[in-house]
Scaffold this active site. Structure first.
Site, PDB file in Angstrom:
ATOM      1  N   LYS A  23       0.825  -1.204   0.000  1.00 14.80           N
ATOM      2  CA  LYS A  23       0.000   0.000   0.000  1.00 14.80           C
ATOM      3  C   LYS A  23       0.861   1.256   0.000  1.00 14.80           C
ATOM      4  CE  LYS A  23      -2.558   1.158   3.604  1.00 14.80           C
ATOM      5  NZ  LYS A  23      -3.647   1.146   4.607  1.00 14.80           N
TER       6      LYS A  23
ATOM      7  N   ASP B 171      -7.248   1.074   1.057  1.00 13.66           N
ATOM      8  CA  ASP B 171      -7.438   1.095   2.510  1.00 13.66           C
ATOM      9  C   ASP B 171      -8.911   0.847   2.784  1.00 13.66           C
ATOM     10  OD1 ASP B 171      -8.708   3.421   1.751  1.00 13.66           O
ATOM     11  OD2 ASP B 171      -7.558   4.739   3.076  1.00 13.66           O
TER      12      ASP B 171
END
Length: 231
Positions: free
Chosen positions: A135, A153
């Site tokens: 991420k 997310d």
């Protein structure tokens, strides 16, 4: 001949509609043509540190901690000179600060030893750095226009399903990311992450989505199904 009834899960599964995706992203683009991260940074190093520090912490909290930090240490050498104890004190207001400080220090050592103090701007090298996961790498590469990427997310995951950008089979962050990268047209890919995260952070919130002021409310598949219908 005996027929098999669809399972409840299969019955709820809907196909992703390319026309819906086009209309959604045209609307996002009209509203905010050049979305940017809300994390404050001054160079690739501070961006990478800020994104790594933001795990399980709000951008507001990270910016508050990094404002004085980056004023005196915006490169690996100066960050190392602070020492781990001082770094911990400076970021102690954010979650998991002890482990994050340790990772930042080790990251700085590697950057100085292997990359002349520069952040390597490719995914494989970024992922080799302490505290940098998929991420974080996606956010850094996308923000710096190196590689279109969508970091998934909780906000992006929620919005992607609510707006019908992915189907029910995309039931993990990695699957959502892969589905979004495939479904979203190229002209919008490098901005899609920001649009989705901002939409989820401020409008399509988890418990009480603000449908009455949502810019895509007339396109949302969930209106009238899970949320209060608009008048």
């Amino acid at each position: 001949m005996k027929t098999t009834k669809p399972t409840p899960k299969a019955a709820k599964r809907r196909k992703v509609d390319p026309e819906l995706i086009r209309q959604l992203f045209e609307r996002f683009e009209q509203d905010k043509p050049e979305p940017k991260t809300e994390l404050n940074f001054v160079n690739p190093f501070t961006l990478t540190v800020a994104v790594a520090l933001s795990a399980q912490t709000t951008d507001v909290a990270v910016n508050k901690a990094t404002a004085p930090l980056f004023a005196i240490a915006d490169n690996p050498a100066d960050m190392l000179a602070l020492g781990e104890e001082k770094l911990m004190r400076m970021i102690s207001s954010i979650g998991l600060y002890r482990n994050k400080a340790k990772n930042v220090m080790e990251m700085c050592r590697i950057l100085l030893a292997q990359y002349d103090g520069d952040i390597p701007l490719n995914r494989a090298a970024l992922l080799s750095l302490p505290g940098v996961g998929n991420k974080t790498a996606s956010v850094v590469l996308n923000e710096l226009d190196i590689e279109p990427a969508i970091a998934v997310d909780t906000h992006v995951y929620r919005v992607s399903h609510r707006l019908g950008l992915v189907d029910a089979s995309a039931n993990t962050p990695d699957k959502v990311e892969a589905a979004l990268m495939k479904a979203i047209p190229k002209p919008w890919l490098n901005r899609a992450h920001h649009w989705l995260i901002l939409h989820g952070r401020y409008l399509c919130v988890a418990r009480k989505p603000k449908c009455e002021i949502c810019i895509v409310r007339d396109l949302c598949p969930k209106i009238g199904v899970e949320f209060t219908p608009l008048l």
